[in-house]
Design a protein around this motif. Sequence first.
Motif, PDB file in Angstrom:
ATOM      1  N   ALA A  61       6.679   4.397 -10.868  1.00 33.85           N
ATOM      2  CA  ALA A  61       7.200   3.393  -9.934  1.00 33.85           C
ATOM      3  C   ALA A  61       7.086   3.929  -8.516  1.00 33.85           C
ATOM      4  O   ALA A  61       7.405   5.092  -8.259  1.00 33.85           O
ATOM      5  CB  ALA A  61       8.651   3.082 -10.263  1.00 33.85           C
ATOM      6  N   VAL A  62       6.620   3.090  -7.612  1.00 39.39           N
ATOM      7  CA  VAL A  62       6.433   3.511  -6.217  1.00 39.39           C
ATOM      8  C   VAL A  62       6.941   2.437  -5.256  1.00 39.39           C
ATOM      9  O   VAL A  62       7.368   1.360  -5.675  1.00 39.39           O
ATOM     10  CB  VAL A  62       4.946   3.839  -5.915  1.00 39.39           C
ATOM     11  N   ALA A  63       6.855   2.753  -3.948  1.00 41.13           N
ATOM     12  CA  ALA A  63       7.469   1.926  -2.910  1.00 41.13           C
ATOM     13  C   ALA A  63       6.905   0.513  -2.811  1.00 41.13           C
ATOM     14  O   ALA A  63       7.626  -0.428  -2.473  1.00 41.13           O
ATOM     15  CB  ALA A  63       7.333   2.632  -1.561  1.00 41.13           C
ATOM     16  N   ASN A  64       5.619   0.342  -3.068  1.00 38.60           N
ATOM     17  CA  ASN A  64       4.989  -0.981  -3.012  1.00 38.60           C
ATOM     18  C   ASN A  64       3.596  -0.895  -3.632  1.00 38.60           C
ATOM     19  O   ASN A  64       3.138   0.208  -3.975  1.00 38.60           O
ATOM     20  CB  ASN A  64       4.928  -1.512  -1.565  1.00 38.60           C
ATOM     21  N   GLY A  65       2.930  -2.027  -3.746  1.00 35.91           N
ATOM     22  CA  GLY A  65       1.604  -2.049  -4.376  1.00 35.91           C
ATOM     23  C   GLY A  65       0.555  -1.297  -3.570  1.00 35.91           C
ATOM     24  O   GLY A  65      -0.368  -0.696  -4.127  1.00 35.91           O
ATOM     25  N   THR A  66       0.706  -1.326  -2.257  1.00 33.83           N
ATOM     26  CA  THR A  66      -0.242  -0.634  -1.382  1.00 33.83           C
ATOM     27  C   THR A  66      -0.112   0.880  -1.547  1.00 33.83           C
ATOM     28  O   THR A  66      -1.120   1.596  -1.616  1.00 33.83           O
ATOM     29  CB  THR A  66       0.011  -1.054   0.084  1.00 33.83           C
ATOM     30  N   ALA A  67       1.126   1.371  -1.633  1.00 33.67           N
ATOM     31  CA  ALA A  67       1.360   2.798  -1.892  1.00 33.67           C
ATOM     32  C   ALA A  67       0.764   3.181  -3.249  1.00 33.67           C
ATOM     33  O   ALA A  67       0.188   4.269  -3.406  1.00 33.67           O
ATOM     34  CB  ALA A  67       2.854   3.102  -1.857  1.00 33.67           C
ATOM     35  N   ALA A  68       0.884   2.268  -4.215  1.00 34.95           N
ATOM     36  CA  ALA A  68       0.307   2.520  -5.549  1.00 34.95           C
ATOM     37  C   ALA A  68      -1.204   2.707  -5.430  1.00 34.95           C
ATOM     38  O   ALA A  68      -1.775   3.655  -5.996  1.00 34.95           O
ATOM     39  CB  ALA A  68       0.632   1.360  -6.490  1.00 34.95           C
ATOM     40  N   LEU A  69      -1.859   1.830  -4.666  1.00 36.36           N
ATOM     41  CA  LEU A  69      -3.306   1.945  -4.481  1.00 36.36           C
ATOM     42  C   LEU A  69      -3.663   3.254  -3.776  1.00 36.36           C
ATOM     43  O   LEU A  69      -4.610   3.946  -4.158  1.00 36.36           O
ATOM     44  CB  LEU A  69      -3.817   0.758  -3.658  1.00 36.36           C
ATOM     45  N   HIS A  70      -2.884   3.603  -2.748  1.00 34.49           N
ATOM     46  CA  HIS A  70      -3.166   4.842  -2.010  1.00 34.49           C
ATOM     47  C   HIS A  70      -3.035   6.063  -2.919  1.00 34.49           C
ATOM     48  O   HIS A  70      -3.889   6.950  -2.920  1.00 34.49           O
ATOM     49  CB  HIS A  70      -2.227   4.947  -0.800  1.00 34.49           C
ATOM     50  N   CYS A  72      -3.475   6.174  -6.050  1.00 32.52           N
ATOM     51  CA  CYS A  72      -4.609   6.163  -6.993  1.00 32.52           C
ATOM     52  C   CYS A  72      -5.846   6.789  -6.363  1.00 32.52           C
ATOM     53  O   CYS A  72      -6.499   7.636  -6.975  1.00 32.52           O
ATOM     54  CB  CYS A  72      -4.952   4.737  -7.425  1.00 32.52           C
ATOM     55  N   THR A  73      -6.168   6.375  -5.126  1.00 32.42           N
ATOM     56  CA  THR A  73      -7.379   6.940  -4.507  1.00 32.42           C
ATOM     57  C   THR A  73      -7.182   8.431  -4.227  1.00 32.42           C
ATOM     58  O   THR A  73      -8.120   9.217  -4.374  1.00 32.42           O
ATOM     59  CB  THR A  73      -7.775   6.172  -3.217  1.00 32.42           C
ATOM     60  N   LEU A  74      -5.946   8.827  -3.871  1.00 34.22           N
ATOM     61  CA  LEU A  74      -5.671  10.261  -3.674  1.00 34.22           C
ATOM     62  C   LEU A  74      -5.858  11.031  -4.977  1.00 34.22           C
ATOM     63  O   LEU A  74      -6.536  12.058  -5.013  1.00 34.22           O
ATOM     64  CB  LEU A  74      -4.221  10.464  -3.223  1.00 34.22           C
ATOM     65  N   ALA A  75      -5.259  10.504  -6.048  1.00 37.38           N
ATOM     66  CA  ALA A  75      -5.302  11.207  -7.332  1.00 37.38           C
ATOM     67  C   ALA A  75      -6.728  11.311  -7.860  1.00 37.38           C
ATOM     68  O   ALA A  75      -7.074  12.271  -8.553  1.00 37.38           O
ATOM     69  CB  ALA A  75      -4.411  10.496  -8.354  1.00 37.38           C
ATOM     70  N   MET A 225       3.701  13.969  -8.601  1.00 42.45           N
ATOM     71  CA  MET A 225       3.793  14.950  -7.529  1.00 42.45           C
ATOM     72  C   MET A 225       3.452  14.318  -6.182  1.00 42.45           C
ATOM     73  O   MET A 225       4.167  14.518  -5.195  1.00 42.45           O
ATOM     74  CB  MET A 225       2.839  16.120  -7.839  1.00 42.45           C
ATOM     75  N   LEU A 226       2.382  13.532  -6.156  1.00 41.44           N
ATOM     76  CA  LEU A 226       1.951  12.899  -4.894  1.00 41.44           C
ATOM     77  C   LEU A 226       2.978  11.906  -4.372  1.00 41.44           C
ATOM     78  O   LEU A 226       3.099  11.698  -3.174  1.00 41.44           O
ATOM     79  CB  LEU A 226       0.596  12.206  -5.087  1.00 41.44           C
ATOM     80  N   ARG A 227       3.741  11.308  -5.289  1.00 43.71           N
ATOM     81  CA  ARG A 227       4.758  10.336  -4.888  1.00 43.71           C
ATOM     82  C   ARG A 227       5.886  11.003  -4.103  1.00 43.71           C
ATOM     83  O   ARG A 227       6.553  10.381  -3.294  1.00 43.71           O
ATOM     84  CB  ARG A 227       5.333   9.661  -6.155  1.00 43.71           C
ATOM     85  N   MET A 249       5.442  22.975  -2.515  1.00 42.84           N
ATOM     86  CA  MET A 249       4.593  21.857  -2.107  1.00 42.84           C
ATOM     87  C   MET A 249       3.161  22.295  -2.332  1.00 42.84           C
ATOM     88  O   MET A 249       2.651  23.159  -1.634  1.00 42.84           O
ATOM     89  CB  MET A 249       4.824  21.510  -0.633  1.00 42.84           C
ATOM     90  N   GLN A 250       2.537  21.710  -3.334  1.00 44.19           N
ATOM     91  CA  GLN A 250       1.217  22.198  -3.742  1.00 44.19           C
ATOM     92  C   GLN A 250       0.077  21.328  -3.229  1.00 44.19           C
ATOM     93  O   GLN A 250      -1.072  21.737  -3.236  1.00 44.19           O
ATOM     94  CB  GLN A 250       1.168  22.307  -5.271  1.00 44.19           C
ATOM     95  N   GLU A 251       0.413  20.103  -2.857  1.00 47.66           N
ATOM     96  CA  GLU A 251      -0.607  19.206  -2.320  1.00 47.66           C
ATOM     97  C   GLU A 251       0.009  18.423  -1.185  1.00 47.66           C
ATOM     98  O   GLU A 251       1.227  18.389  -1.045  1.00 47.66           O
ATOM     99  CB  GLU A 251      -1.055  18.215  -3.407  1.00 47.66           C
ATOM    100  N   LEU A 252      -0.847  17.737  -0.392  1.00 46.66           N
ATOM    101  CA  LEU A 252      -0.325  16.893   0.676  1.00 46.66           C
ATOM    102  C   LEU A 252       0.031  15.533   0.071  1.00 46.66           C
ATOM    103  O   LEU A 252      -0.844  14.711  -0.182  1.00 46.66           O
ATOM    104  CB  LEU A 252      -1.363  16.742   1.793  1.00 46.66           C
ATOM    105  N   GLY A 253       1.336  15.349  -0.174  1.00 47.25           N
ATOM    106  CA  GLY A 253       1.777  14.085  -0.773  1.00 47.25           C
ATOM    107  C   GLY A 253       2.544  13.249   0.228  1.00 47.25           C
ATOM    108  O   GLY A 253       2.513  13.514   1.432  1.00 47.25           O
ATOM    109  N   TYR A 254       3.235  12.251  -0.278  1.00 46.22           N
ATOM    110  CA  TYR A 254       3.937  11.284   0.579  1.00 46.22           C
ATOM    111  C   TYR A 254       5.324  11.031   0.012  1.00 46.22           C
ATOM    112  O   TYR A 254       5.630  11.468  -1.100  1.00 46.22           O
ATOM    113  CB  TYR A 254       3.143   9.973   0.625  1.00 46.22           C
ATOM    114  N   ASN A 255       6.154  10.289   0.764  1.00 45.16           N
ATOM    115  CA  ASN A 255       7.363   9.750   0.154  1.00 45.16           C
ATOM    116  C   ASN A 255       7.092   8.293  -0.166  1.00 45.16           C
ATOM    117  O   ASN A 255       7.222   7.429   0.693  1.00 45.16           O
ATOM    118  CB  ASN A 255       8.575   9.894   1.074  1.00 45.16           C
ATOM    119  N   TYR A 256       6.665   8.041  -1.379  1.00 43.98           N
ATOM    120  CA  TYR A 256       6.348   6.684  -1.830  1.00 43.98           C
ATOM    121  C   TYR A 256       7.290   6.275  -2.961  1.00 43.98           C
ATOM    122  O   TYR A 256       6.920   5.529  -3.850  1.00 43.98           O
ATOM    123  CB  TYR A 256       4.895   6.614  -2.305  1.00 43.98           C
ATOM    124  N   ARG A 257       8.529   6.812  -2.932  1.00 47.85           N
ATOM    125  CA  ARG A 257       9.454   6.525  -4.029  1.00 47.85           C
ATOM    126  C   ARG A 257      10.057   5.125  -3.938  1.00 47.85           C
ATOM    127  O   ARG A 257      10.201   4.566  -2.855  1.00 47.85           O
ATOM    128  CB  ARG A 257      10.594   7.552  -4.013  1.00 47.85           C
TER     129      ARG A 257
END
Length: 393
Positions: A61-70, A72-75, A225-227, A249-257
Amino acid sequence: MFPNILKAEFAAIHYGKQHITDEDIAAVATTLRSDYLTQGPKIAEFESAFAEYVGAKYAVAVANGTAALHLCTLALGVNEGSKVITTPITFAASANCVRYCGGQVVFADIDPETATLDIDKVRDWLSEAPKGTYAGIIPVDFAGYAVNLEAFRSLADEYGLWIIEDACHAPGGFFTDSQGIRQHCGNGTFADLAIFSFHPVKHIACGEGGAITTNSKELYEKLLMLRTHGITKDPALMHENHGGWYMEMQELGYNYRLTDFQAALGLSQLKRADEGLARRREIAKRYDEAFANTKVLPLTPPQDGGHAYHLYVIQVADRKGLYDYLRSKNIFAQVHYIPTHLMPYYQQFGYKNGDFPLAESYYRQCLSLPMYPTLTHEEQDYVISQTKSFCSQ
Ligand SMILES: *Cc1c(COP(=O)(O)O)cnc(C)c1O
């Protein structure tokens, strides 16, 4: 469950609308009174219920559909060298997620029967370039019509590509595969990752919210982790351990919770998802019957009962005329979508009018009529009679 279906009074009728019950409100209130506002027990509960609903192993679960897409492309490791193919008839975020990671968006025209990405056009791009040119494909289950991902998977495998299914329009939707099996949108059988939105106009409302579903444990763990900033507290994954406080912190992630109270709303809404979907299909059937043998042409993709009807799209010659006429009658129909390649932002990459004639011609004629579970029969009849009366002039 939809007691107003036969009620006569109505004001403005919009193309989409959320449905919030007392039960939803109580679920949110209970969570607000609990110890957790963010990342509490409701998140995990919502994730496992949603994964089960779509038939996937994992949901994040993430903050919104756009964050979900982002995420995905990061992962999937999209970077400046990545070329990704998607459809021009979608919400801009389906393409933007590639740009967030610096990748290049390559559009391909639509199949006019379904207004979804035409697999033959995708095959053309792939076969014209040396192998390894493209990284992935983002098909969109447009309007709720489930794209045949079995076909996309075999094409993707031929060229070593990943697939992100943008299933924002289609929770509960399915297509029937070559074995006769119903493959539900987001079930992870063919796509590497699938994403959903819980924006109020979509099937399930969290306010803002989104989810990624997958059957890959590796991608699932990466997404978790990215979330949260790319941080892990899992001792098994850490390089060192200085004590109870320690995290890495092992990767450059975001706060997309997502917050726990939004998850509580999503969970409560999910309980009515099947009922809402059944109502959407019933509304579509009533429109189909009303518009048969008229000048109103519904977008009617091949039917196997799997359409999830986020939108009910018609195509008419004088679309602007109909749009303005309906507005004057207090009916707020909407256009989905202005082709993404014609957005000024994408025109800087050389895209222009004439590049994708089928998408552009679809855009000139399309209009989404009101479609949401609490639309009453009388409201729908009013929409139908106004639409027919304008189109028969
Ligand atoms: C709504 C939507 C999104 C974005 O979802 P948000 O939750 O609004 O960020 C992405 N793709 C499609 C097809 C959508 O309809």
